[in-house]
Design an enzyme around this catalytic site. Structure first.
Site, PDB file in Angstrom:
ATOM      1  N   GLY A  91       5.773  -1.217   8.325  1.00 21.72           N
ATOM      2  CA  GLY A  91       6.114  -0.482   7.103  1.00 21.72           C
ATOM      3  C   GLY A  91       4.993   0.470   6.749  1.00 21.72           C
ATOM      4  O   GLY A  91       5.047   1.673   6.990  1.00 21.72           O
TER       5      GLY A  91
ATOM      6  N   GLY B 218       2.523  -5.187   9.852  1.00 20.41           N
ATOM      7  CA  GLY B 218       1.217  -5.536   9.304  1.00 20.41           C
ATOM      8  C   GLY B 218       0.053  -4.680   9.731  1.00 20.41           C
ATOM      9  O   GLY B 218      -1.060  -4.881   9.228  1.00 20.41           O
TER      10      GLY B 218
ATOM     11  N   CYS C 256      -1.465  -0.353 -21.440  1.00 20.92           N
ATOM     12  CA  CYS C 256      -2.280  -1.198 -22.325  1.00 20.92           C
ATOM     13  C   CYS C 256      -2.751  -2.458 -21.613  1.00 20.92           C
ATOM     14  O   CYS C 256      -2.370  -3.582 -21.979  1.00 20.92           O
ATOM     15  CB  CYS C 256      -1.476  -1.543 -23.560  1.00 20.92           C
ATOM     16  SG  CYS C 256      -0.969  -0.058 -24.412  1.00 20.92           S
ATOM     17  N   GLU C 257      -3.518  -2.302 -20.579  1.00 17.97           N
ATOM     18  CA  GLU C 257      -4.100  -3.425 -19.844  1.00 17.97           C
ATOM     19  C   GLU C 257      -5.450  -2.959 -19.314  1.00 17.97           C
ATOM     20  O   GLU C 257      -5.552  -1.844 -18.785  1.00 17.97           O
ATOM     21  CB  GLU C 257      -3.250  -3.795 -18.621  1.00 17.97           C
ATOM     22  CG  GLU C 257      -1.825  -4.137 -18.924  1.00 17.97           C
ATOM     23  CD  GLU C 257      -1.421  -5.518 -18.408  1.00 17.97           C
ATOM     24  OE1 GLU C 257      -2.295  -6.246 -17.905  1.00 17.97           O
ATOM     25  OE2 GLU C 257      -0.237  -5.828 -18.530  1.00 17.97           O
TER      26      GLU C 257
ATOM     27  N   ARG D 201      -1.206  -1.027  -6.816  1.00 19.37           N
ATOM     28  CA  ARG D 201      -2.059  -1.621  -5.784  1.00 19.37           C
ATOM     29  C   ARG D 201      -3.519  -1.821  -6.221  1.00 19.37           C
ATOM     30  O   ARG D 201      -4.094  -2.883  -5.960  1.00 19.37           O
ATOM     31  CB  ARG D 201      -1.973  -0.830  -4.480  1.00 19.37           C
ATOM     32  CG  ARG D 201      -0.544  -0.709  -3.934  1.00 19.37           C
ATOM     33  CD  ARG D 201      -0.486  -0.242  -2.487  1.00 19.37           C
ATOM     34  NE  ARG D 201      -1.052  -1.249  -1.606  1.00 19.37           N
ATOM     35  CZ  ARG D 201      -2.263  -1.199  -1.095  1.00 19.37           C
ATOM     36  NH1 ARG D 201      -3.019  -0.156  -1.352  1.00 19.37           N
ATOM     37  NH2 ARG D 201      -2.720  -2.170  -0.352  1.00 19.37           N
TER      38      ARG D 201
ATOM     39  N   TYR E 237       4.353   1.020  -0.660  1.00 20.15           N
ATOM     40  CA  TYR E 237       4.138   0.087  -1.772  1.00 20.15           C
ATOM     41  C   TYR E 237       3.604   0.814  -3.007  1.00 20.15           C
ATOM     42  O   TYR E 237       2.885   0.228  -3.811  1.00 20.15           O
ATOM     43  CB  TYR E 237       3.210  -1.060  -1.352  1.00 20.15           C
ATOM     44  CG  TYR E 237       3.675  -1.740  -0.072  1.00 20.15           C
ATOM     45  CD1 TYR E 237       4.863  -2.477  -0.067  1.00 20.15           C
ATOM     46  CD2 TYR E 237       2.978  -1.617   1.129  1.00 20.15           C
ATOM     47  CE1 TYR E 237       5.324  -3.076   1.106  1.00 20.15           C
ATOM     48  CE2 TYR E 237       3.432  -2.217   2.301  1.00 20.15           C
ATOM     49  CZ  TYR E 237       4.602  -2.945   2.272  1.00 20.15           C
ATOM     50  OH  TYR E 237       5.059  -3.537   3.416  1.00 20.15           O
TER      51      TYR E 237
HETATM   52  N1  LLP Z   1       7.984  -7.764   7.888  1.00 25.74           N
HETATM   53  C1  LLP Z   1       7.927  -8.668   6.912  1.00 25.74           C
HETATM   54  C2  LLP Z   1       8.679  -9.919   7.038  1.00 25.74           C
HETATM   55  C3  LLP Z   1       7.135  -8.413   5.774  1.00 25.74           C
HETATM   56  O1  LLP Z   1       7.067  -9.323   4.794  1.00 25.74           O
HETATM   57  C4  LLP Z   1       6.415  -7.207   5.671  1.00 25.74           C
HETATM   58  C5  LLP Z   1       5.591  -6.911   4.498  1.00 25.74           C
HETATM   59  C6  LLP Z   1       6.531  -6.271   6.718  1.00 25.74           C
HETATM   60  C7  LLP Z   1       7.317  -6.598   7.819  1.00 25.74           C
HETATM   61  C8  LLP Z   1       5.822  -4.945   6.703  1.00 25.74           C
HETATM   62  O2  LLP Z   1       4.462  -5.082   6.715  1.00 25.74           O
HETATM   63  P1  LLP Z   1       3.531  -3.776   6.797  1.00 25.74           P
HETATM   64  O3  LLP Z   1       3.712  -3.189   8.173  1.00 25.74           O
HETATM   65  O4  LLP Z   1       3.997  -2.844   5.752  1.00 25.74           O
HETATM   66  O5  LLP Z   1       2.186  -4.275   6.574  1.00 25.74           O
HETATM   67  N2  LLP Z   1       2.607  -4.903  -1.527  1.00 25.74           N
HETATM   68  C9  LLP Z   1       1.553  -5.193  -0.584  1.00 25.74           C
HETATM   69  C10 LLP Z   1       2.103  -5.363   0.813  1.00 25.74           C
HETATM   70  C11 LLP Z   1       3.086  -6.479   0.919  1.00 25.74           C
HETATM   71  C12 LLP Z   1       3.659  -6.624   2.290  1.00 25.74           C
HETATM   72  C13 LLP Z   1       4.835  -7.539   2.263  1.00 25.74           C
HETATM   73  N3  LLP Z   1       5.464  -7.737   3.525  1.00 25.74           N
HETATM   74  C14 LLP Z   1       0.513  -4.088  -0.633  1.00 25.74           C
HETATM   75  O6  LLP Z   1       0.736  -3.095  -1.310  1.00 25.74           O
HETATM   76  O7  LLP Z   1      -0.527  -4.220  -0.014  1.00 25.74           O
END
Ligand code: LLP
Length: 409
Positions: A271, A235, A339-340, A308, A368
């Site tokens: 991530g 996160g 088309c949005e 995003r 993402y």
């Molecule tokens: N662990 C779990 C259980 C998760 O659900 C996620 C992300 C991560 C780790 C990794 O989180 P990060 O370090 O990447 O923040 N599509 C959205 C982000 C969705 C994140 C979902 N879960 C965006 O583009 O902002």
């Protein structure tokens, strides 16, 4: 990673017009040096902790294999991601599996692969895992994902740690699930996990999270359940628009120090902060038009390629590939061909005047971006390229029209 040389935007010294000419646009481009630099920053600050890269951010096989070489494990969220992680050679003992809705076939796949642990998110799931472990004939290593009821300042869709969200189980349920697991010969309790959301740029919720998890582990130890690890999730945010994201080592200290001080092995699931800054989306201007008091720049990339902005109102910096330093900026909406009305990559953005054929790079798009792309509007999924020193190569081909017929004949 991106710098102007003689007013031409380059990535690791490779001029972007050269990439656009070779691969066409739109295209996703990644820097190997940036990716490995960030992976190493995690590994270095994490010490002997297990850094499980969240494959959902970007599952490109070539990038996963670079991360595997850098020593990272994987956090997977489906059978498909488990397949990708194993395919990239990530050792099963470095793979954890999170997610609220694992199907029985996916659980069985994880059990047979012998991953580090399945992260359980409900009592019903625990029962299914126990049953499948018996079928497979070997006890299942499990952790319980706890919902710490901690709020994170981020987009509501990127917040996951409040009790009103579908994720994890409340603290008391976590205790009872782990007690149940400890008493079941087919289940082996390993740890507790939490993930409070994504794109979080304050450390305070992470201090709260670490303390919450350590206290819970202590309570479990008193009940005779000694866990081997605490997983603090992922996160950590990055700098899209503001320079307010904490450095990787600061985040690791905030979440990791209390866990290590309490004597538990540390696991984390980053991530975005590993891969977002290492990638960009290269687009080309098709047309411009003025109407309704607005200036539109229509590019060849759209919301199906990078959702995003449309989905979270996200900001991705837009860099003109040819710098026109003395040209006065104009405020434009950069929009795609979909088309949005929600199909925009940038809104109300001051940019130098752009004309057809000009190239624009949308940065911080390694996470993402491709992972959430689709064939919407009959558009083909993009190629991905890796810049490695002064060379580059394709790490995914552009789809062809035949892909749109896949499985239909
Ligand atoms: N662990 C779990 C259980 C998760 O659900 C996620 C992300 C991560 C780790 C990794 O989180 P990060 O370090 O990447 O923040 N599509 C959205 C982000 C969705 C994140 C979902 N879960 C965006 O583009 O902002």
């Amino acid at each position: 990673m991106l710098t102007y040389l003689d007013d031409i935007l380059t990535c690791e010294g490779v001029p972007l017009p050269q990439i656009a000419a070779a691969a066409g646009t739109p295209a996703y481009v990644y820097s190997k040096a940036e990716l490995l630099g960030r992976a190493r920053a995690y590994q270095h600050a994490a010490g002997d902790a297990l850094v499980c890269y969240a494959v959902k951010a970007n599952g490109n096989p070539a990038l996963l294999s670079l991360l595997r070489q850098a020593g990272l494990g994987a956090d997977v969220t489906s059978g498909g991601e488990l397949y990708l992680a194993l395919h990239a050679g990530i050792p099963p003992e470095r793979i954890i599996y999170s997610g609220v809705g694992k199907r029985p076939d996916e659980i069985e796949m994880a059990l047979r692969a012998g991953i580090r642990a399945l992260h359980v998110e409900s009592g019903m799931e625990l029962d299914v895992i126990a049953g499948l472990a018996e079928t497979v004939g070997q006890p299942a290593r499990i952790s319980v994902r706890v919902n710490p009821d901690i709020s994170a300042d981020t987009h509501p869709y990127d917040s996951t740690g409040r009790l009103g969200h579908k994720f994890g189980v409340p603290r008391a349920t976590a205790v009872s699930l782990l007690r149940r697991a400890a008493a079941d010969p087919w289940l082996q309790p390993e740890g507790i996990a939490a993930h409070i959301g994504s794109q979080i740029t304050r450390l305070e919720p992470y201090h709260d999270l670490a303390n919450f998890l350590v206290a819970l582990a202590g309570e479990l130890a008193e009940a005779g359940i000694r866990l081997s690890y605490i997983d603090v999730g992922g996160g950590l945010g990055i700098n899209y628009q503001n320079d307010d994201a904490p450095p990787i080592p600061d985040w690791i200290a905030a979440v990791g120090d209390p866990v290590r001080a309490a004597g538990y092995a540390l696991v984390m699931e980053p991530g975005r902060s590993i891969i977002a800054p290492a990638g960009f989306l290269l687009t080309r201007v098709l047309y411009t038009k003025e109407q309704g008091g607005k200036s539109f720049v229509i590019v060849d990339g759209g919301q199906n390629d990078l959702i995003r902005p449309a989905m979270y109102g996200a900001f991705h910096p837009a860099l003109p590939v040819v710098r026109k330093e003395h040209a006065a900026e104009v405020v434009v909406d950069v929009v795609g061909p979909i088309c949005e009305t929600g199909d925009f990559l940038a809104r109300e953005r001051p940019l130098p005047p752009l004309q057809p054929h000009d190239l624009l790079a949308f940065t911080q798009a390694g996470a993402y971006g491709f992972a959430m792309s689709s064939n919407y509007n009959g558009r083909l999924r993009l190629p991905e390229l890796l810049i490695d020193g002064d060379r580059y190569h394709l790490i995914r081909r552009r789809q062809t029209y035949e892909h749109l017929l896949d499985g239909t004949q």
